[in-house]
Design a protein around this motif. Structure first.
Motif, PDB file in Angstrom:
ATOM      1  N   ARG A  40       0.828  -1.214  -0.125  1.00 17.20           N
ATOM      2  CA  ARG A  40      -0.146   0.090   0.069  1.00 17.20           C
ATOM      3  C   ARG A  40       0.738   1.271   0.127  1.00 17.20           C
ATOM      4  O   ARG A  40       0.498   2.286  -0.722  1.00 17.20           O
ATOM      5  N   ARG A 114       7.897  -6.326  -6.153  1.00 17.91           N
ATOM      6  CA  ARG A 114       7.627  -7.562  -5.307  1.00 17.91           C
ATOM      7  C   ARG A 114       9.068  -8.173  -4.673  1.00 17.91           C
ATOM      8  O   ARG A 114       9.486  -8.603  -3.423  1.00 17.91           O
ATOM      9  N   ASP A 136       1.697 -14.047  -0.172  1.00 23.27           N
ATOM     10  CA  ASP A 136       2.724 -15.009  -0.537  1.00 23.27           C
ATOM     11  C   ASP A 136       3.669 -15.239   0.723  1.00 23.27           C
ATOM     12  O   ASP A 136       4.868 -15.566   0.158  1.00 23.27           O
ATOM     13  N   ARG A 185      -9.784  -7.114  -6.528  1.00 20.80           N
ATOM     14  CA  ARG A 185      -8.801  -7.364  -5.975  1.00 20.80           C
ATOM     15  C   ARG A 185      -8.429  -9.085  -5.824  1.00 20.80           C
ATOM     16  O   ARG A 185      -7.284  -9.641  -5.856  1.00 20.80           O
ATOM     17  N   ARG A 192      -2.555 -13.103 -10.748  1.00 18.86           N
ATOM     18  CA  ARG A 192      -1.115 -12.355 -11.321  1.00 18.86           C
ATOM     19  C   ARG A 192      -0.174 -13.454 -11.491  1.00 18.86           C
ATOM     20  O   ARG A 192      -0.331 -14.564 -10.917  1.00 18.86           O
TER      21      ARG A 192
HETATM   22  O1   DC Z   1      -3.760  -7.338   2.951  1.00 24.05           O
HETATM   23  P1   DC Z   1      -3.903  -5.912   2.057  1.00 24.05           P
HETATM   24  O2   DC Z   1      -5.433  -5.694   1.699  1.00 24.05           O
HETATM   25  O3   DC Z   1      -3.841  -4.436   2.972  1.00 24.05           O
HETATM   26  O4   DC Z   1      -3.035  -6.002   0.777  1.00 24.05           O
HETATM   27  C1   DC Z   1      -3.057  -4.918   0.019  1.00 24.05           C
HETATM   28  C2   DC Z   1      -2.519  -5.274  -1.344  1.00 24.05           C
HETATM   29  O5   DC Z   1      -1.349  -5.759  -1.322  1.00 24.05           O
HETATM   30  C3   DC Z   1      -3.520  -6.408  -1.915  1.00 24.05           C
HETATM   31  O6   DC Z   1      -4.577  -6.260  -2.720  1.00 24.05           O
HETATM   32  C4   DC Z   1      -2.526  -7.645  -2.464  1.00 24.05           C
HETATM   33  C5   DC Z   1      -1.072  -7.054  -2.138  1.00 24.05           C
HETATM   34  N1   DC Z   1      -0.313  -7.979  -1.466  1.00 24.05           N
HETATM   35  C6   DC Z   1       0.386  -8.800  -2.075  1.00 24.05           C
HETATM   36  O7   DC Z   1       0.177  -8.755  -3.284  1.00 24.05           O
HETATM   37  N2   DC Z   1       1.361  -9.542  -1.370  1.00 24.05           N
HETATM   38  C7   DC Z   1       1.447  -9.407  -0.188  1.00 24.05           C
HETATM   39  N3   DC Z   1       2.258 -10.274   0.707  1.00 24.05           N
HETATM   40  C8   DC Z   1       0.432  -8.581   0.711  1.00 24.05           C
HETATM   41  C9   DC Z   1      -0.328  -7.942  -0.173  1.00 24.05           C
END
Ligand code: DC
Length: 231
Positions: A40, A114, A136, A185, A192
């Protein structure tokens, strides 16, 4: 003395991962890391720089600026958890808006983003005694975690929880808008290419549609205690 373990909590958005993770970390005296906050914060950075909006996403510029993004968690004793800092500024409130939720999955699809965040997450967990939540964690960040939890509940239940939170904060949103965001989402997170949201083979699935926070905490705490005993 009890053995320290690594607890990975993954699952769909708004399944209450962070509530559970915070409860566990406080109870065990472990560090809690909300990896969603890190994605975020990067999305918020991209918005601030004008790299992303409803119609366009300048991925290249974001990738080229990754070295200028400093992410830190600083523990706030009053709140009982660590808040997210982006380039030395507390962005805990800014990153929780529906605006950021709209763009964050797109940002989280970028492999370079990432790679940077996963490296930082692995470093935070090198001494164990950590509860980390995300998408993940059990598959990519800590594939050897002693305990992996995968949380689910229906999209409507999750949207209702999110909607209640946003309304309580004074955000002007409709339930339909929140549900649409949750569903979008879910789709992006599971489809992805890089590190999609999937349950690790050795994760334990918990559907909390019909569990309250206390029941869920007690259930997972039992799993934690069993894992620590056999670690
Ligand atoms: O848990 P959250 O809703 O605050 O996460 C926000 C976004 O970040 C969510 O849409 C997917 C991504 N995310 C991710 O891809 N990998 C992670 N380890 C944590 C979150």
């Amino acid at each position: 003395m009890n053995k320290k373990i690594t607890i990975a909590i993954d699952g769909f958005s708004s399944t209450g991962k962070s509530t559970l993770a915070k409860q566990l970390a406080n109870h065990l005296g472990y560090v809690y890391v909300d990896t969603g906050a890190m994605y975020r914060a990067v999305a918020f950075f991209a918005m601030q720089q004008g790299y992303i909006n409803a119609d366009f996403f300048d991925k290249e510029s974001l990738i080229n600026s990754l070295l200028n993004i400093k992410l830190q968690f600083k523990f706030n004793a009053d709140l009982g958890f660590a808040e997210m800092y982006l380039n030395n500024l507390n962005v805990e409130t800014e990153i929780r808006t529906i605006e950021v939720s709209r763009f964050v999955s797109k940002v989280a699809e970028v492999s370079e983003v990432r790679a940077k965040l996963v490296e930082q997450q692995k470093e935070m967990g090198k001494d164990k005694a950590i509860v980390m939540d995300g998408r993940d964690i059990g598959t990519v960040v800590f594939p050897d975690a002693e305990l992996k939890i995968f949380m689910t509940s229906s999209a409507t239940t999750r949207a209702q929880r999110r909607y209640d939170e946003l309304v309580a904060k004074g955000d002007d949103v409709s339930f339909e808008e929140v549900l649409k965001n949750v569903e979008e989402r879910d789709y992006i997170d599971t489809h992805r290419e890089d590190s999609p949201l999937i349950m690790a083979d050795d994760a334990i699935e918990i559907d909390n549609s019909h569990l309250d926070r206390k029941e869920q905490f007690e259930l997972v705490l039992e799993l934690v205690n069993d894992t620590i005993k056999s670690a």
